[in-house]
Scaffold this motif. Sequence first.
Motif, PDB file in Angstrom:
ATOM      1  N   PRO A 124      32.045 -21.386  37.219  1.00  0.00           N
ATOM      2  CA  PRO A 124      31.785 -22.381  35.964  1.00  0.00           C
ATOM      3  C   PRO A 124      31.130 -23.613  36.090  1.00  0.00           C
ATOM      4  O   PRO A 124      30.192 -24.024  35.685  1.00  0.00           O
ATOM      5  CB  PRO A 124      32.970 -22.144  34.610  1.00  0.00           C
ATOM      6  N   LYS A 139      24.418 -12.253  35.240  1.00  0.00           N
ATOM      7  CA  LYS A 139      24.399 -13.851  34.877  1.00  0.00           C
ATOM      8  C   LYS A 139      26.134 -14.146  34.602  1.00  0.00           C
ATOM      9  O   LYS A 139      26.799 -14.875  34.977  1.00  0.00           O
ATOM     10  CB  LYS A 139      24.075 -14.113  34.157  1.00  0.00           C
ATOM     11  N   ARG A 140      26.529 -12.251  33.933  1.00  0.00           N
ATOM     12  CA  ARG A 140      27.828 -13.059  33.198  1.00  0.00           C
ATOM     13  C   ARG A 140      28.745 -13.571  33.873  1.00  0.00           C
ATOM     14  O   ARG A 140      29.453 -14.147  33.970  1.00  0.00           O
ATOM     15  CB  ARG A 140      28.157 -11.653  32.087  1.00  0.00           C
ATOM     16  N   TYR A 141      28.768 -12.258  34.728  1.00  0.00           N
ATOM     17  CA  TYR A 141      29.713 -12.690  35.966  1.00  0.00           C
ATOM     18  C   TYR A 141      29.755 -13.813  36.899  1.00  0.00           C
ATOM     19  O   TYR A 141      30.851 -14.307  36.612  1.00  0.00           O
ATOM     20  CB  TYR A 141      29.478 -11.591  36.858  1.00  0.00           C
ATOM     21  N   THR A 142      28.474 -14.572  37.104  1.00  0.00           N
ATOM     22  CA  THR A 142      28.674 -15.670  37.189  1.00  0.00           C
ATOM     23  C   THR A 142      29.153 -16.899  37.103  1.00  0.00           C
ATOM     24  O   THR A 142      29.734 -18.152  37.283  1.00  0.00           O
ATOM     25  CB  THR A 142      27.188 -15.994  37.797  1.00  0.00           C
ATOM     26  N   ALA A 143      28.412 -16.744  35.407  1.00  0.00           N
ATOM     27  CA  ALA A 143      28.873 -17.698  34.726  1.00  0.00           C
ATOM     28  C   ALA A 143      31.065 -17.524  34.242  1.00  0.00           C
ATOM     29  O   ALA A 143      31.112 -18.514  34.164  1.00  0.00           O
ATOM     30  CB  ALA A 143      28.733 -17.634  33.224  1.00  0.00           C
ATOM     31  N   GLU A 144      31.384 -16.469  34.726  1.00  0.00           N
ATOM     32  CA  GLU A 144      32.840 -16.483  34.341  1.00  0.00           C
ATOM     33  C   GLU A 144      33.204 -16.823  35.430  1.00  0.00           C
ATOM     34  O   GLU A 144      34.871 -17.944  35.088  1.00  0.00           O
ATOM     35  CB  GLU A 144      33.363 -15.376  34.114  1.00  0.00           C
ATOM     36  N   THR A 145      33.168 -16.714  36.742  1.00  0.00           N
ATOM     37  CA  THR A 145      33.482 -16.921  38.107  1.00  0.00           C
ATOM     38  C   THR A 145      33.266 -18.051  38.677  1.00  0.00           C
ATOM     39  O   THR A 145      33.955 -18.578  39.589  1.00  0.00           O
ATOM     40  CB  THR A 145      34.118 -15.687  39.153  1.00  0.00           C
TER      41      THR A 145
END
Length: 290
Positions: free
Chosen positions: A258, A250-256
Amino acid sequence: MKKTVITADSGVIIGSEQVVTIPLVVIDTQTNCVYKDQEEISTREVYDLRAKGHRITTSCMNLHEAAEFFREQLKTADQIIHLTMSEKISQGALVTAVRAAEEVDARRIRVINSLQGGSGGPVVARKAAQLAAEDDNLDRIAETIEQDIIPRMRTAFVVPDPTGYKASGKGILNGFINMGISAFAAGSGLPVVKITPSGALLPTKKLRLKPGQELYVAFFDSQFDADLMDDDFISVCSLDPDPDRLEALKRYTAETLPHIEVGYGNMSAVIGAYACKDTLGVSYLTKSKN
Protein backbone atom coordinates in the motif's frame (compact mmCIF):
# COMPACT_ATOMS: atom_id res chain seq x y z
CA MET A 1 12.43 27.57 -21.61
CA LYS A 2 12.80 24.27 -19.81
CA LYS A 3 16.31 23.54 -18.57
CA THR A 4 16.51 19.80 -19.18
CA VAL A 5 14.23 17.54 -21.20
CA ILE A 6 14.29 13.75 -20.80
CA THR A 7 13.87 11.88 -24.07
CA ALA A 8 13.94 8.19 -24.97
CA ASP A 9 13.35 5.78 -27.80
CA SER A 10 10.12 3.83 -27.74
CA GLY A 11 11.87 0.65 -26.62
CA VAL A 12 12.59 2.39 -23.32
CA ILE A 13 9.24 3.97 -22.48
CA ILE A 14 5.92 4.95 -24.03
CA GLY A 15 3.04 7.00 -22.74
CA SER A 16 4.91 9.12 -20.18
CA GLU A 17 4.18 12.75 -19.31
CA GLN A 18 7.77 13.22 -18.11
CA VAL A 19 9.53 11.83 -21.17
CA VAL A 20 9.39 12.71 -24.87
CA THR A 21 9.58 9.55 -26.98
CA ILE A 22 11.00 9.06 -30.46
CA PRO A 23 9.55 5.99 -32.19
CA LEU A 24 11.63 3.05 -33.29
CA VAL A 25 10.52 1.17 -36.40
CA VAL A 26 8.53 -2.01 -37.01
CA ILE A 27 8.96 -3.72 -40.39
CA ASP A 28 6.62 -6.22 -42.04
CA THR A 29 9.05 -8.19 -44.22
CA GLN A 30 6.24 -9.78 -46.22
CA THR A 31 4.86 -6.48 -47.48
CA ASN A 32 7.99 -4.36 -46.91
CA CYS A 33 5.81 -1.89 -45.01
CA VAL A 34 7.62 0.22 -42.42
CA TYR A 35 5.74 1.57 -39.41
CA LYS A 36 6.66 4.03 -36.68
CA ASP A 37 6.25 2.34 -33.32
CA GLN A 38 3.01 3.36 -31.55
CA GLU A 39 2.29 6.14 -34.07
CA GLU A 40 1.53 3.87 -37.02
CA ILE A 41 1.28 0.39 -35.50
CA SER A 42 0.24 -1.05 -32.15
CA THR A 43 1.30 -4.20 -30.36
CA ARG A 44 -2.03 -5.84 -31.10
CA GLU A 45 -1.64 -5.03 -34.81
CA VAL A 46 1.81 -6.65 -34.71
CA TYR A 47 0.25 -9.80 -33.29
CA ASP A 48 -2.49 -9.76 -35.91
CA LEU A 49 0.14 -9.67 -38.66
CA ARG A 50 2.15 -12.46 -37.03
CA ALA A 51 -1.01 -14.58 -36.76
CA LYS A 52 -1.37 -14.23 -40.55
CA GLY A 53 2.14 -15.59 -41.03
CA HIS A 54 3.96 -12.30 -41.54
CA ARG A 55 7.55 -12.05 -40.30
CA ILE A 56 8.02 -8.89 -38.27
CA THR A 57 11.38 -7.28 -37.59
CA THR A 58 12.47 -3.95 -36.10
CA SER A 59 14.91 -1.14 -36.74
CA CYS A 60 15.99 2.16 -35.23
CA MET A 61 15.18 5.66 -36.47
CA ASN A 62 17.46 6.97 -39.20
CA LEU A 63 20.11 9.62 -38.56
CA HIS A 64 18.10 12.42 -40.13
CA GLU A 65 15.01 11.65 -38.04
CA ALA A 66 17.04 11.44 -34.84
CA ALA A 67 18.81 14.74 -35.54
CA GLU A 68 15.53 16.49 -36.31
CA PHE A 69 14.04 15.08 -33.13
CA PHE A 70 16.88 16.53 -31.04
CA ARG A 71 16.69 19.90 -32.83
CA GLU A 72 12.97 20.09 -32.10
CA GLN A 73 13.51 19.42 -28.38
CA LEU A 74 16.21 22.09 -28.15
CA LYS A 75 13.70 24.69 -29.29
CA THR A 76 12.06 24.50 -25.86
CA ALA A 77 14.84 23.10 -23.66
CA ASP A 78 18.44 24.02 -22.94
CA GLN A 79 19.72 20.45 -22.84
CA ILE A 80 18.73 16.82 -23.36
CA ILE A 81 19.20 13.55 -21.50
CA HIS A 82 18.36 10.83 -24.06
CA LEU A 83 17.85 7.21 -22.99
CA THR A 84 18.23 4.40 -25.49
CA MET A 85 17.19 0.79 -25.21
CA SER A 86 20.03 -1.52 -24.21
CA GLU A 87 22.77 -1.74 -26.82
CA LYS A 88 22.59 -5.54 -26.48
CA ILE A 89 18.98 -5.37 -27.67
CA SER A 90 19.23 -2.53 -30.19
CA GLN A 91 22.75 -1.39 -31.00
CA GLY A 92 21.45 0.75 -33.84
CA ALA A 93 19.31 2.90 -31.56
CA LEU A 94 22.34 3.82 -29.45
CA VAL A 95 24.72 4.40 -32.37
CA THR A 96 22.21 6.53 -34.27
CA ALA A 97 21.39 8.65 -31.23
CA VAL A 98 25.08 9.26 -30.49
CA ARG A 99 25.77 10.33 -34.07
CA ALA A 100 22.71 12.56 -34.14
CA ALA A 101 23.76 14.23 -30.88
CA GLU A 102 27.21 14.93 -32.32
CA GLU A 103 25.65 16.41 -35.43
CA VAL A 104 23.21 18.65 -33.56
CA ASP A 105 25.11 19.81 -30.45
CA ALA A 106 27.15 17.38 -28.37
CA ARG A 107 27.57 19.96 -25.60
CA ARG A 108 23.83 20.03 -24.93
CA ILE A 109 22.89 16.37 -25.43
CA ARG A 110 23.89 13.30 -23.40
CA VAL A 111 22.96 9.93 -24.86
CA ILE A 112 22.75 7.16 -22.24
CA ASN A 113 22.57 3.43 -22.84
CA SER A 114 19.83 2.49 -20.36
CA LEU A 115 20.82 -1.21 -20.41
CA GLN A 116 17.07 -1.77 -20.18
CA GLY A 117 13.99 -2.30 -22.30
CA GLY A 118 10.31 -2.70 -21.57
CA SER A 119 9.49 -2.44 -17.87
CA GLY A 120 12.94 -1.18 -16.82
CA GLY A 121 12.75 1.97 -18.91
CA PRO A 122 10.11 3.73 -16.80
CA VAL A 123 12.23 3.29 -13.65
CA VAL A 124 15.33 4.83 -15.23
CA ALA A 125 13.32 7.59 -16.90
CA ARG A 126 11.57 8.46 -13.64
CA LYS A 127 14.89 8.79 -11.79
CA ALA A 128 16.31 10.85 -14.66
CA ALA A 129 13.39 13.28 -14.43
CA GLN A 130 13.85 13.58 -10.66
CA LEU A 131 17.56 14.29 -11.04
CA ALA A 132 16.92 16.88 -13.74
CA ALA A 133 14.46 18.66 -11.47
CA GLU A 134 17.12 18.93 -8.76
CA ASP A 135 20.28 19.68 -10.76
CA ASP A 136 21.07 21.74 -13.87
CA ASN A 137 24.46 20.17 -14.53
CA LEU A 138 24.16 17.87 -17.54
CA ASP A 139 27.34 15.94 -16.80
CA ARG A 140 26.39 15.26 -13.18
CA ILE A 141 22.92 14.07 -14.14
CA ALA A 142 24.29 11.72 -16.78
CA GLU A 143 27.01 10.41 -14.48
CA THR A 144 24.53 9.63 -11.70
CA ILE A 145 22.22 7.79 -14.09
CA GLU A 146 25.05 5.76 -15.63
CA GLN A 147 27.08 5.00 -12.52
CA ASP A 148 24.47 4.81 -9.77
CA ILE A 149 20.96 4.26 -11.13
CA ILE A 150 21.39 1.86 -14.05
CA PRO A 151 23.75 -0.59 -12.25
CA ARG A 152 21.14 -1.07 -9.52
CA MET A 153 18.27 -1.99 -11.85
CA ARG A 154 16.58 -5.36 -11.55
CA THR A 155 14.35 -6.50 -14.42
CA ALA A 156 12.71 -9.79 -15.40
CA PHE A 157 9.99 -10.90 -17.80
CA VAL A 158 7.73 -13.90 -17.95
CA VAL A 159 7.40 -15.00 -21.59
CA PRO A 160 4.61 -17.57 -21.99
CA ASP A 161 5.59 -18.27 -25.61
CA PRO A 162 9.36 -17.82 -26.26
CA THR A 163 9.17 -18.53 -30.03
CA GLY A 164 9.67 -14.91 -31.06
CA TYR A 165 12.45 -14.35 -28.54
CA LYS A 166 14.37 -17.40 -29.72
CA ALA A 167 13.94 -16.41 -33.37
CA SER A 168 15.20 -12.89 -32.67
CA GLY A 169 18.63 -14.02 -31.47
CA LYS A 170 18.55 -11.26 -28.85
CA GLY A 171 20.06 -13.56 -26.23
CA ILE A 172 23.00 -14.91 -28.20
CA LEU A 173 25.46 -12.43 -26.72
CA ASN A 174 24.94 -13.69 -23.19
CA GLY A 175 24.94 -17.44 -23.49
CA PHE A 176 21.63 -18.00 -25.25
CA ILE A 177 23.05 -20.83 -27.36
CA ASN A 178 24.56 -22.76 -24.46
CA MET A 179 22.33 -22.17 -21.47
CA GLY A 180 19.39 -20.30 -22.98
CA ILE A 181 18.05 -23.14 -25.07
CA SER A 182 18.40 -25.56 -22.16
CA ALA A 183 16.60 -23.08 -19.89
CA PHE A 184 13.71 -22.88 -22.33
CA ALA A 185 13.61 -26.63 -22.86
CA ALA A 186 14.07 -27.86 -19.29
CA GLY A 187 10.92 -29.25 -17.70
CA SER A 188 7.50 -27.73 -17.45
CA GLY A 189 6.66 -24.14 -16.60
CA LEU A 190 6.77 -20.72 -18.20
CA PRO A 191 10.06 -19.18 -19.41
CA VAL A 192 11.51 -16.25 -17.47
CA VAL A 193 14.00 -13.87 -19.10
CA LYS A 194 16.13 -11.44 -17.10
CA ILE A 195 18.17 -8.43 -18.15
CA THR A 196 21.76 -8.88 -17.04
CA PRO A 197 23.96 -6.08 -15.63
CA SER A 198 25.45 -5.70 -19.12
CA GLY A 199 22.00 -5.13 -20.63
CA ALA A 200 21.66 -8.49 -22.35
CA LEU A 201 18.70 -10.86 -22.20
CA LEU A 202 19.20 -14.12 -20.33
CA PRO A 203 16.71 -17.00 -20.01
CA THR A 204 16.58 -18.35 -16.45
CA LYS A 205 14.72 -21.14 -14.69
CA LYS A 206 11.06 -21.44 -15.51
CA LEU A 207 8.12 -20.24 -13.46
CA ARG A 208 6.05 -23.16 -12.24
CA LEU A 209 2.56 -22.33 -11.10
CA LYS A 210 0.91 -24.03 -8.16
CA PRO A 211 -2.75 -25.05 -8.47
CA GLY A 212 -4.98 -22.01 -8.34
CA GLN A 213 -2.15 -19.46 -8.68
CA GLU A 214 -2.62 -16.43 -10.90
CA LEU A 215 0.17 -16.18 -13.50
CA TYR A 216 0.97 -12.50 -13.02
CA VAL A 217 0.76 -12.63 -9.23
CA ALA A 218 2.98 -15.70 -9.06
CA PHE A 219 5.56 -14.11 -11.36
CA PHE A 220 5.56 -10.85 -9.40
CA ASP A 221 6.11 -12.75 -6.16
CA SER A 222 8.96 -14.71 -7.71
CA GLN A 223 10.82 -11.55 -8.77
CA PHE A 224 10.10 -8.82 -6.24
CA ASP A 225 12.11 -8.74 -3.03
CA ALA A 226 11.15 -5.91 -0.68
CA ASP A 227 14.43 -6.30 1.22
CA LEU A 228 16.39 -5.42 -1.92
CA MET A 229 14.28 -2.44 -2.94
CA ASP A 230 15.71 1.07 -2.62
CA ASP A 231 12.85 3.24 -3.85
CA ASP A 232 9.10 3.61 -3.62
CA PHE A 233 8.36 2.70 -7.24
CA ILE A 234 7.92 -0.58 -9.12
CA SER A 235 7.36 -0.69 -12.86
CA VAL A 236 5.08 -3.37 -14.29
CA CYS A 237 4.69 -3.40 -18.07
CA SER A 238 2.86 -5.87 -20.27
CA LEU A 239 2.10 -6.80 -23.87
CA ASP A 240 -1.59 -7.20 -24.74
CA PRO A 241 -2.25 -8.66 -21.28
CA ASP A 242 -5.16 -10.80 -20.17
CA PRO A 243 -7.45 -8.27 -18.41
CA ASP A 244 -8.40 -10.62 -15.58
CA ARG A 245 -4.79 -11.54 -14.86
CA LEU A 246 -3.74 -7.91 -14.86
CA GLU A 247 -6.60 -6.88 -12.59
CA ALA A 248 -5.69 -9.68 -10.16
CA LEU A 249 -2.12 -8.34 -9.98
CA LYS A 250 -3.32 -4.77 -9.45
CA ARG A 251 -5.50 -5.90 -6.54
CA TYR A 252 -2.64 -7.91 -5.11
CA THR A 253 -0.08 -5.10 -5.22
CA ALA A 254 -2.59 -2.59 -3.84
CA GLU A 255 -3.28 -4.87 -0.88
CA THR A 256 0.26 -6.06 -0.13
CA LEU A 257 2.25 -2.92 -1.03
CA PRO A 258 0.00 0.00 0.00
CA HIS A 259 2.90 2.42 0.52
CA ILE A 260 4.68 1.67 -2.75
CA GLU A 261 3.75 3.18 -6.10
CA VAL A 262 3.31 0.48 -8.73
CA GLY A 263 3.29 1.97 -12.19
CA TYR A 264 1.39 -0.13 -14.73
CA GLY A 265 2.21 0.48 -18.36
CA ASN A 266 2.54 -1.08 -21.79
CA MET A 267 5.59 -2.20 -23.69
CA SER A 268 5.98 -0.97 -27.25
CA ALA A 269 5.33 -2.67 -30.56
CA VAL A 270 9.08 -3.05 -31.20
CA ILE A 271 9.25 -5.28 -28.13
CA GLY A 272 6.02 -6.99 -29.14
CA ALA A 273 7.69 -7.91 -32.43
CA TYR A 274 9.77 -10.49 -30.53
CA ALA A 275 7.86 -11.09 -27.31
CA CYS A 276 4.42 -12.67 -27.10
CA LYS A 277 1.00 -11.70 -25.82
CA ASP A 278 0.83 -11.88 -22.01
CA THR A 279 4.53 -11.10 -21.58
CA LEU A 280 4.87 -9.23 -18.29
CA GLY A 281 7.91 -7.37 -16.97
CA VAL A 282 8.71 -6.29 -13.41
CA SER A 283 11.47 -3.76 -12.65
CA TYR A 284 12.70 -1.82 -9.65
CA LEU A 285 15.75 -0.13 -8.20
CA THR A 286 17.79 -2.13 -5.68
CA LYS A 287 19.97 -0.98 -2.83
CA SER A 288 23.60 -0.12 -3.40
CA LYS A 289 26.06 -2.92 -2.64
CA ASN A 290 28.49 -0.42 -1.10
